[in-house]
Design a protein around this motif. Structure first.
Motif, PDB file in Angstrom:
ATOM      1  N   GLY A 186      -1.415   1.391  -5.420  1.00 32.29           N
ATOM      2  CA  GLY A 186      -1.886   1.703  -4.081  1.00 32.29           C
ATOM      3  C   GLY A 186      -3.298   1.197  -3.847  1.00 32.29           C
ATOM      4  N   VAL A 187      -3.571   0.741  -2.643  1.00 37.08           N
ATOM      5  CA  VAL A 187      -4.881   0.194  -2.283  1.00 37.08           C
ATOM      6  C   VAL A 187      -5.854   1.353  -2.093  1.00 37.08           C
ATOM      7  N   GLY A 188      -6.855   1.420  -2.984  1.00 39.66           N
ATOM      8  CA  GLY A 188      -7.793   2.543  -3.017  1.00 39.66           C
ATOM      9  C   GLY A 188      -8.647   2.707  -1.786  1.00 39.66           C
ATOM     10  N   GLY A 189      -8.804   1.664  -0.982  1.00 44.86           N
ATOM     11  CA  GLY A 189      -9.619   1.747   0.222  1.00 44.86           C
ATOM     12  C   GLY A 189      -9.114   2.778   1.218  1.00 44.86           C
ATOM     13  N   TRP A 190      -7.854   3.169   1.092  1.00 42.28           N
ATOM     14  CA  TRP A 190      -7.298   4.195   1.982  1.00 42.28           C
ATOM     15  C   TRP A 190      -7.960   5.547   1.761  1.00 42.28           C
ATOM     16  N   ASN A 191      -8.557   5.757   0.589  1.00 42.99           N
ATOM     17  CA  ASN A 191      -9.264   7.018   0.324  1.00 42.99           C
ATOM     18  C   ASN A 191     -10.340   7.282   1.368  1.00 42.99           C
ATOM     19  N   ASP A 192     -10.981   6.211   1.856  1.00 42.96           N
ATOM     20  CA  ASP A 192     -12.039   6.351   2.851  1.00 42.96           C
ATOM     21  C   ASP A 192     -11.526   6.936   4.164  1.00 42.96           C
ATOM     22  N   SER A 193     -10.223   6.821   4.398  1.00 46.24           N
ATOM     23  CA  SER A 193      -9.605   7.358   5.613  1.00 46.24           C
ATOM     24  C   SER A 193      -8.897   8.683   5.351  1.00 46.24           C
TER      25      SER A 193
ATOM     26  N   ALA B  97      12.057  -1.278   1.484  1.00 47.84           N
ATOM     27  CA  ALA B  97      11.374  -0.101   0.925  1.00 47.84           C
ATOM     28  C   ALA B  97      10.075   0.180   1.665  1.00 47.84           C
ATOM     29  N   VAL B  98       9.337  -0.860   2.022  1.00 50.78           N
ATOM     30  CA  VAL B  98       8.096  -0.682   2.784  1.00 50.78           C
ATOM     31  C   VAL B  98       8.411  -0.107   4.168  1.00 50.78           C
ATOM     32  N   LYS B  99       9.435  -0.631   4.819  1.00 50.30           N
ATOM     33  CA  LYS B  99       9.806  -0.150   6.153  1.00 50.30           C
ATOM     34  C   LYS B  99      10.225   1.321   6.135  1.00 50.30           C
ATOM     35  N   GLN B 100      10.831   1.771   5.026  1.00 55.74           N
ATOM     36  CA  GLN B 100      11.315   3.147   4.933  1.00 55.74           C
ATOM     37  C   GLN B 100      10.260   4.117   4.404  1.00 55.74           C
ATOM     38  N   ASN B 101       9.091   3.609   4.059  1.00 52.62           N
ATOM     39  CA  ASN B 101       8.042   4.457   3.488  1.00 52.62           C
ATOM     40  C   ASN B 101       7.372   5.278   4.590  1.00 52.62           C
ATOM     41  N   PRO B 102       7.472   6.603   4.539  1.00 55.68           N
ATOM     42  CA  PRO B 102       6.875   7.436   5.585  1.00 55.68           C
ATOM     43  C   PRO B 102       5.373   7.663   5.394  1.00 55.68           C
ATOM     44  N   ASN B 103       4.844   7.250   4.262  1.00 53.34           N
ATOM     45  CA  ASN B 103       3.441   7.500   3.929  1.00 53.34           C
ATOM     46  C   ASN B 103       2.538   6.413   4.479  1.00 53.34           C
ATOM     47  N   LYS B 104       1.338   6.808   4.864  1.00 55.05           N
ATOM     48  CA  LYS B 104       0.324   5.825   5.252  1.00 55.05           C
ATOM     49  C   LYS B 104      -0.180   5.160   3.978  1.00 55.05           C
ATOM     50  N   GLY B 105      -0.599   3.916   4.119  1.00 52.01           N
ATOM     51  CA  GLY B 105      -1.180   3.222   2.982  1.00 52.01           C
ATOM     52  C   GLY B 105      -0.629   1.825   2.827  1.00 52.01           C
ATOM     53  N   SER B 106      -0.978   1.227   1.724  1.00 57.59           N
ATOM     54  CA  SER B 106      -0.492  -0.096   1.355  1.00 57.59           C
ATOM     55  C   SER B 106      -0.587  -0.214  -0.159  1.00 57.59           C
ATOM     56  N   SER B 107       0.019  -1.263  -0.687  1.00 57.02           N
ATOM     57  CA  SER B 107       0.120  -1.371  -2.137  1.00 57.02           C
ATOM     58  C   SER B 107       0.318  -2.822  -2.541  1.00 57.02           C
ATOM     59  N   THR B 108      -0.159  -3.154  -3.720  1.00 55.79           N
ATOM     60  CA  THR B 108       0.262  -4.391  -4.355  1.00 55.79           C
ATOM     61  C   THR B 108       1.573  -4.079  -5.065  1.00 55.79           C
ATOM     62  N   ALA B 109       2.322  -5.105  -5.424  1.00 54.69           N
ATOM     63  CA  ALA B 109       3.587  -4.881  -6.119  1.00 54.69           C
ATOM     64  C   ALA B 109       3.988  -6.115  -6.912  1.00 54.69           C
ATOM     65  N   VAL B 110       4.603  -5.886  -8.060  1.00 47.28           N
ATOM     66  CA  VAL B 110       5.228  -6.938  -8.856  1.00 47.28           C
ATOM     67  C   VAL B 110       6.608  -6.444  -9.246  1.00 47.28           C
TER      68      VAL B 110
END
Length: 100
Positions: A5-12, A46-59
């Motif tokens: 998860g992208v940590g910058g979301w903590n600021d929000s 999976a991204v479209k079905q994610n109800p949570n705010k945020g973003s992420s890297t993925a492999v």
């Protein structure tokens, strides 16, 4: 699958772990439903079905066999994540490095 998860979301006031954890869970469910689907399509759904705010890297990676019985490695990466394929010798030799 590996997601971060992208940590910058903590600021929000958003917990970035919730997005990436749900993403991993949903990718697993979608993959189990149809293992022949392209990894990119699974990730997008999976991204479209994610109800949570945020973003992420993925492999993501999967091994399969084609019609001629050749082994195939399919991969998908999102964001600034990357992966290496290494061959063990006396040291590790990098065979392939994905682009970020």
């Amino acid at each position: 699958m590996v997601a971060d998860g992208v940590g910058g979301w903590n600021d929000s006031g958003v917990d970035p772990a919730k997005f990436s954890k749900f993403l991993c869970k949903k990718v697993g469910e979608l993959y189990d439903q149809d293992m022949s689907r392209a990894l990119k399509d699974i990730l997008v759904d999976a991204v479209k079905q994610n109800p949570n705010k945020g973003s992420s890297t993925a492999v993501m990676a999967k091994l399969s066999t084609d019609a001629n019985e050749f082994d195939i490695l399919e991969t998908c990466n999102l964001g600034d994540s990357a992966y290496l394929i290494v061959r063990p010798n006396f040291t590790y030799e990098t065979v392939f490095r994905s682009k970020e």
